[in-house]
Design a protein around this motif. Structure first.
Motif, mmCIF file in Angstrom:
data_model
loop_
_atom_site.group_PDB
_atom_site.id
_atom_site.type_symbol
_atom_site.label_atom_id
_atom_site.label_comp_id
_atom_site.label_asym_id
_atom_site.label_seq_id
_atom_site.Cartn_x
_atom_site.Cartn_y
_atom_site.Cartn_z
ATOM 1 N N GLU A 182 1.099 -1.258 -0.053
ATOM 2 C CA GLU A 182 0.113 -0.107 -0.148
ATOM 3 C C GLU A 182 0.783 0.946 0.163
ATOM 4 O OE1 GLU A 182 -3.072 -0.074 2.778
ATOM 5 O OE2 GLU A 182 -3.804 -1.877 2.364
ATOM 6 N N GLU A 183 2.243 0.946 0.272
ATOM 7 C CA GLU A 183 2.929 2.073 0.926
ATOM 8 C C GLU A 183 4.758 2.222 0.591
ATOM 9 O OE1 GLU A 183 2.355 5.924 1.582
ATOM 10 O OE2 GLU A 183 0.024 5.430 2.283
ATOM 11 N N GLY A 185 7.915 3.697 1.025
ATOM 12 C CA GLY A 185 8.901 4.571 0.773
ATOM 13 C C GLY A 185 10.440 4.114 0.516
ATOM 14 N N THR A 211 -1.105 2.217 -4.968
ATOM 15 C CA THR A 211 0.842 2.276 -4.144
ATOM 16 C C THR A 211 1.007 3.500 -4.373
ATOM 17 O OG1 THR A 211 1.738 -0.240 -4.826
ATOM 18 C CG2 THR A 211 2.377 1.168 -3.625
ATOM 19 N N LYS A 212 1.144 4.265 -2.960
ATOM 20 C CA LYS A 212 2.056 5.258 -2.559
ATOM 21 C C LYS A 212 3.005 5.332 -2.516
ATOM 22 C CE LYS A 212 -2.778 7.515 -1.249
ATOM 23 N NZ LYS A 212 -3.840 7.479 -0.433
ATOM 24 N N PHE A 213 3.702 5.686 -3.406
ATOM 25 C CA PHE A 213 5.375 6.827 -3.200
ATOM 26 C C PHE A 213 5.484 7.526 -1.917
ATOM 27 C CE2 PHE A 213 4.406 3.669 -6.205
ATOM 28 C CZ PHE A 213 5.512 2.562 -6.243
ATOM 29 N N ARG A 214 6.241 7.352 -1.786
ATOM 30 C CA ARG A 214 7.404 8.571 -0.956
ATOM 31 C C ARG A 214 8.492 8.503 -0.971
ATOM 32 N NH1 ARG A 214 2.658 9.613 -2.160
ATOM 33 N NH2 ARG A 214 1.012 10.167 -0.414
ATOM 34 N N THR A 241 -1.211 9.471 -6.097
ATOM 35 C CA THR A 241 0.239 8.238 -5.849
ATOM 36 C C THR A 241 2.033 8.868 -5.453
ATOM 37 O OG1 THR A 241 0.181 7.577 -7.810
ATOM 38 C CG2 THR A 241 -1.100 6.900 -6.621
ATOM 39 N N ALA A 272 6.130 6.013 5.854
ATOM 40 C CA ALA A 272 4.872 5.163 6.577
ATOM 41 C C ALA A 272 5.653 4.786 7.057
ATOM 42 C CB ALA A 272 4.232 4.431 4.805
ATOM 43 N N LYS A 279 2.431 -3.833 4.430
ATOM 44 C CA LYS A 279 2.519 -3.075 3.534
ATOM 45 C C LYS A 279 2.412 -2.610 3.443
ATOM 46 C CE LYS A 279 -3.065 -3.903 5.397
ATOM 47 N NZ LYS A 279 -4.399 -2.634 5.994
ATOM 48 N N VAL A 280 3.573 -2.114 4.176
ATOM 49 C CA VAL A 280 4.621 -0.839 3.638
ATOM 50 C C VAL A 280 6.296 -1.599 3.275
ATOM 51 C CG1 VAL A 280 5.734 -0.901 6.322
ATOM 52 C CG2 VAL A 280 5.923 1.252 4.737
#
Length: 323
Positions: A182-183, A185, A211-214, A241, A272, A279-280
């Motif tokens: 889901e996340e 990094g 998926t969310k990317f940081r 995202t 995250a 999920k990360v």
């Protein structure tokens, strides 16, 4: 890389073992050449791809074989050099007509400096992650920084258009699967952005991505931020995202972003938390001192024990991957 949608489905089925750079090689796999051909076949009916943040017009894709060989070095000719800043350039190599790299996500290749010998008298070779789309016909591009202590990087920077360089790959690293997390990094420093960019370029263009990317991207100064235009374009286009935070060690007075090194506060603010469990995922790539401080030293080409800031914050070895 920006695989076309059909390509990404094939890439998801790949299993792989696993400065600033990608340093892991996968175990030998006699089926990899067949995989590369399969990627080209899968690409035949797909449309469109994204390159360097620009969306190309939709058109049918050709059936392309791979120009690379994971078992031996092949020579590619330098087509052009695009200076990026005071010590970094983009090197664009020419692939045979009707062929592409077809690299799986994520993977790197080895570049060999034939004229430079190591302590055993063998030519020096170093891993680099291309920044050109995997399905791009006829070209293979790298963004490479010149280091005074880096023999291979200095050798590549000495090349002129028309010269050849030996390439071997792909060398598989983390086998990306769409929406597995889901996340995600991403913590990078300098040219350690290359494998992160490879993943982002491939995943964000897929309409099925959730998926969310940081990304936390550390550099010495503002002029050292590599691929900034492309990353900013991604942030604007995929704002739901993807987000990127630049961190400078020696910022100017006008700099408004974070300064210094990437620390626990920045990670807690932008990455995250480990409480998300499976999920990360956190990917780390950069110069060895940075990787060691954030996630612990690598053990050669193996991951090594998790350490540094991420361990202190409660992340587990299963949640962290060091390129």
């Amino acid at each position: 890389m920006s695989f076309i949608r059909a390509t990404s489905r094939v890439a998801r089925s790949v299993t792989a073992t696993t400065r600033l750079y990608s340093t892991e090689t996968g175990t030998k796999n006699s089926n990899l050449p067949l995989y590369l051909v399969g990627v080209g076949l899968a690409a035949a009916g797909a449309y469109g791809y994204t390159t360097f943040g620009k969306v190309e017009s939709e058109k049918p894709k050709k059936v392309l074989p791979s120009a690379l060989d994971p078992q031996k070095f092949v020579d590619v000719r330098l087509k052009r050099v695009e200076p990026y800043n005071h010590n970094t350039s983009i090197f664009v190599f020419e692939l045979p007509e009707g062929q592409a790299s077809l690299l799986p996500i994520a993977s790197c290749v080895f570049l060999k400096a034939e004229d430079l010998k190591d302590a055993n008298g063998k030519p020096m070779a170093r891993p680099y992650t291309p920044i050109s789309p995997s399905d791009l016909e006829g070209e293979l591009s790298f963004i490479i920084k010149r280091y005074e202590t880096g023999n291979v990087s200095k050798y590549i920077h000495s090349l002129s258009p028309g010269d050849t360089l030996a390439v071997k790959g792909p060398s598989p690293k983390w086998p990306w699967k769409m929406n597995e997390f889901e996340e995600v990094g991403l913590i990078a420093g300098g040219t350690g952005i290359a494998p992160m960019y490879q993943i982002l370029q491939h995943v964000l263009a897929d309409k099925n991505n959730k998926t969310k990317f940081r990304l936390l991207f550390a550099n010495i100064s503002e002029v050292d931020i590599l691929l900034r235009q492309q990353l900013d374009a991604m942030k604007k286009k995929y704002s739901d995202t993807f987000d990127v935070v630049y961190v400078l060690d020696k910022p100017s007075e006008k700099w408004k972003g974070p300064s210094g090194y990437i620390n626990s506060d920045l990670i807690k603010q932008h990455i995250a938390p480990p409480s998300l469990g499976e999920k990360v995922k956190v990917f780390v790539c950069g110069p060895p001192p940075q990787v060691s401080a954030i996630a612990g030293k690598k053990a050669g080409r193996d991951q090594g024990e998790l350490g540094g800031i991420l361990k202190e914050l409660g992340y587990t070895e299963n949640q962290v991957y060091k390129f």
